[in-house]
Design a protein around this motif. Structure first.
Motif: not given
Length: 119
Positions: A3, A21, A23, A33, A75-76, A94, A108, A110
């Motif tokens: 991330l 963010c 991914a 998220m 994927n953001t 994130c 996960y 960031g």
């Protein structure tokens, strides 16, 4: 899976910033998220979250000022921050629950992006 948070910076009180963010990696889909923040000398705290279907939730101290959103195709995730206050100064992180291409679901983080609100 990684991330990558970005978009932080220095802004004056009352200003706006948008955090992103992104991914990347072996991603099948992303469930929830979330954004967290940690101010100097304080514990990390939850700020806002968005489910896979778009349901959003906010901590009381950002409600009405921050908006969380996501682009599943990219994927953001995003955190639009308006009417920023000095007390919003923190490193923003994130967090996401990711279903990988091996069908496992893992959480996960960031690396964090610094937001400084100051005149």
């Amino acid at each position: 899976v990684q991330l990558q948070a970005s978009g932080g910076g220095l802004v004056q009180p009352g200003g706006s910033l948008r955090l992103s963010c992104a991914a990347s990696g072996s991603i099948s889909s992303i469930n929830a998220m979330n954004w967290y923040r940690q101010a100097p000398g304080k514990r990390r705290e939850w700020v806002a979250g968005i489910g896979s279907g778009g349901t959003t939730n906010y901590e009381y101290f950002v409600k009405g000022r921050f908006t969380i959103s996501r682009d599943n195709a990219k994927n953001t995730g995003y955190l639009q921050m308006n009417s920023l206050k000095p007390e919003d100064t923190a490193v923003y992180y994130c967090n996401a629950d990711v279903r990988t291409t091996t069908a496992t679901i893992r959480n996960y983080w960031g690396q964090g992006t610094l937001v400084t609100v100051s005149s």
